[in-house]
Structure formats: structure tokens, C-alpha cells
Enzyme design. Structure first.
Site, PDB file in Angstrom:
ATOM      1  CB  THR A   1     -36.612  35.827  -5.212  1.00 12.21           C
ATOM      2  OG1 THR A   1     -37.557  36.817  -5.664  1.00 12.21           O
ATOM      3  CG2 THR A   1     -35.927  36.255  -3.855  1.00 12.21           C
TER       4      THR A   1
ATOM      5  CE  LYS B   1     -39.622  38.064  -2.900  1.00 11.68           C
ATOM      6  NZ  LYS B   1     -38.322  38.539  -3.103  1.00 11.68           N
TER       7      LYS B   1
END
Length: 334
Positions: A246, A189
Site C-alpha cells: 500500500t 497500514k
């Protein structure tokens, strides 16, 4: 066994935040630095330079990482992924066999293509490797804001015991035995967050941002499954949850690094200032691993190309936008 005494190695923002969460959970906590000078400064100021304005709880002890670590029931390694092997080597002689050592970094070691629990297993043979990951910012955890993460180790009962020891009403670890799924989601990620930042920095709009996150998750999901991750882990906190956080917040170091790239700044980790963007180091090794397994990861590959200087931002975007049209089901499986 009860885990009443827990050490955190690494006094950056994440280490200080985790130590604060453990103190709120009622544990006896040692926050250990990798140098004596840093420990002395931290002990005097009671404030991590990475978390200015947030004082350490009085119940948190501070010391250099050394023999004292051996008196603790479990250890959290909260150092950057590319430095985790060195930190593990420092504490290895002090640890009792069977001590859980929990990786709190989100990355893959560049030279070896090893995940963090594999690095722990090699560096501290007598330790029990575990991993803690999920949608969490150090500032939120340090301030006691509600946060949910995933803690995984191979033994289900041990994972549950560790989660209970770390947990409190505002810091809630869910336990799992899918170590590979938890640590792969955390590593991948970060790379995708850089891509999301580029989209924002280039002013491509909210629709493009949503498409990036969705297609990025398809990359994460298909490669994760090949590596043995469970689908429910990849769609859970440490996979989809961490990706969404994120890719959508200015608190994310990786996202902010991508925004800077989108604004035309050079792909130099130093351009992010003092904040470490783990995805910069993970991108090339993630793409290398995907190629070895025959998995397409066009977004991650575009990030790696930009970072390596093989393409500029506009060239990478054009390459993504001119990929052949496919059905969504087909593109999700390749």
C-alpha cells in the site's frame, strides 16, 4: 462444514473482485448490493462501475441484500468500514445462527473505536465473526492474478475450512486465529500509506520513502503488540506485506490521497475523487487509541494533524525531522 454457497455483500471494486475469485474457486456466489436499483443495473450490465471492463463471471448471481442471504453458508462483508455496521444490520435478520460473517474492510469504526469483527459481533449476535485482509488490489484479484491474504477467526478448524473454500490457485488465503493482529495491520497500514504518499508527492526521494515505511512499521508493530496481536501476524501478509504494497503503488487509494496532499491539495476526502481512502477516517481514531494506551505514533499523528488542519504538510514533516535522536532499539519500543 463445506462452504459451497457464499454471499458477498457490497458490489464495489473489492466486492466484485472477491465474487470473481469465489466463482473461480468453484463456489456458488451471490453478489448482493444494498439497493434494488444498483442490483438491477449490475445484473443487466454484468460489470461493476468500480471495475470497468471486467465482466462478472456468469456463475455469479446478483440481488439486493435481503432474505435470500439466509440461504448462504458464509457471508463476506465488502463494504467500507464506516458503513459496515449498517450493512450488517440489514442482513442480520436473514442469517442463520452460526453463519460465518467475514469482514473485508480495513478500518476502525470512528464513533466507537471498534474493529470490524467487533462491529459484526454486536450487530449480528448469532454470527461467527471473521476477517480477511492482506496485500491485495481489487484489479489484481478480479483479473485472477496471484494474490495471498490472511483469513482469521477464533476457531482454527473453521478458519482453515473458510480459507479452503475461498482459495484457488491464484487466490490463496492463509488461515490464522489472530483476528486482532490481522485487522489491526489492515487498518493501521492505510494511515501510513497516506504518509508514504505525502513523501512521494513532496518529492522527498526514495531514501525518505524507505525510512517512512520502516519507521511506520515500527509504529504499527509496537501498538499492535500492546493490543494483543502476535508478532508473526504483524510481520506477515496482513501486516508488513500489506504495508509494503500500500505504501509503494499508485493502485493504492490511500497512497494516491497522500500524493495529492504532498502536491498541496487540501486534506478533503472528496479531493480523492470517487475512490475511498479508508486511512482518512482511520487516522484520528488510531491516534486517539494510541494516546489512550500511551503509545507513540509520530507518523500516524502527523497524518492526523494534516487531515484535521492542525498542521500543513511542511510543518508536519519538519516536526518529524526534528524529533530527538535515539537508538533504533529505543525508538522501536516507544
Amino acid at each position: 462444514m463445506p462452504f459451497e454457497h457464499i454471499a458477498v455483500v457490497g458490489a464495489g471494486a473489492w466486492g466484485a473482485a472477491l465474487a470473481s475469485a469465489l466463482a473461480r474457486a468453484g463456489r456458488a456466489v451471490l453478489l448482493a448490493t444494498r439497493d434494488r436499483t444498483g442490483a438491477q443495473t449490475l445484473a443487466e450490465r454484468r460489470e461493476s462501475p468500480r471495475l470497468p471492463g471486467l465482466k462478472l463471471d456468469e456463475r455469479i448471481g446478483v440481488a439486493p441484500a435481503g432474505p435470500e442471504i439466509g440461504r448462504y453458508d458464509a457471508v463476506l462483508l465488502a463494504v467500507p468500514s464506516q458503513h459496515l455496521r449498517a450493512a450488517a444490520g440489514v442482513i442480520a435478520p436473514a442469517l442463520r445462527p452460526g453463519t460465518p460473517v467475514i469482514a473485508c474492510a480495513k478500518g476502525i469504526e470512528r464513533r466507537t473505536q471498534k474493529f470490524m469483527t467487533e462491529v459484526i459481533g454486536e450487530s449480528i449476535p448469532g454470527a461467527i465473526p471473521a476477517v480477511l485482509s492482506g496485500p491485495s488490489f481489487a484489479q489484481d484479484v478480479a483479473r485472477g492474478l496471484p494474490t495471498a491474504v490472511t483469513l482469521a477467526t477464533h476457531d482454527r478448524d473453521l478458519a482453515a475450512a473458510l480459507a479452503a473454500a475461498l482459495g484457488s490457485p491464484t487466490f490463496r488465503p492463509y488461515h490464522s486465529t489472530d483476528m486482532r493482529g490481522v485487522e489491526f495491520g489492515g487498518a493501521a497500514k492505510n494511515v501510513l500509506a497516506i504518509a508514504a504518499g505525502i513523501v512521494t508527492g513532496r518529492g522527498l526521494g526514495a531514501s525518505a520513502g524507505a525510512a517512512l515505511i520502516t519507521r511506520g512499521f515500527a509504529e504499527l508493530f509496537r501498538f499492535g503488540k500492546i493490543l494483543g496481536a502476535r508478532p508473526e501476524t504483524l510481520t506477515g501478509l496482513s501486516g508488513l506485506g500489506d504495508l509494503v504494497l500500500t505504501c509503494s503503488s499508485a493502485q493504492s487509494r490511500n497512497f494516491c490521497f497522500g500524493v495529492a496532499l504532498g502536491h498541496g491539495r487540501p486534506p478533503d476526502p472528496a479531493s480523492a475523487g470517487s475512490k475511498l481512502a479508508e486511512g482518512v477516517f482511520t487516522a484520528p481514531v488510531l491516534v486517539e487509541m494510541a494516546q489512550l494506551h500511551g503509545v507513540e505514533m509520530p507518523i500516524a499523528s502527523a497524518v492526523a494533524d494534516i487531515l484535521a488542519g492542525r498542521a500543513n504538510v511542511d510543518e508536519a514533516i519538519e516536526k518529524l525531522l526534528t524529533r530527538p535522536f535515539r537508538s533504533e532499539q529505543e525508538s522501536g519500543s516507544r
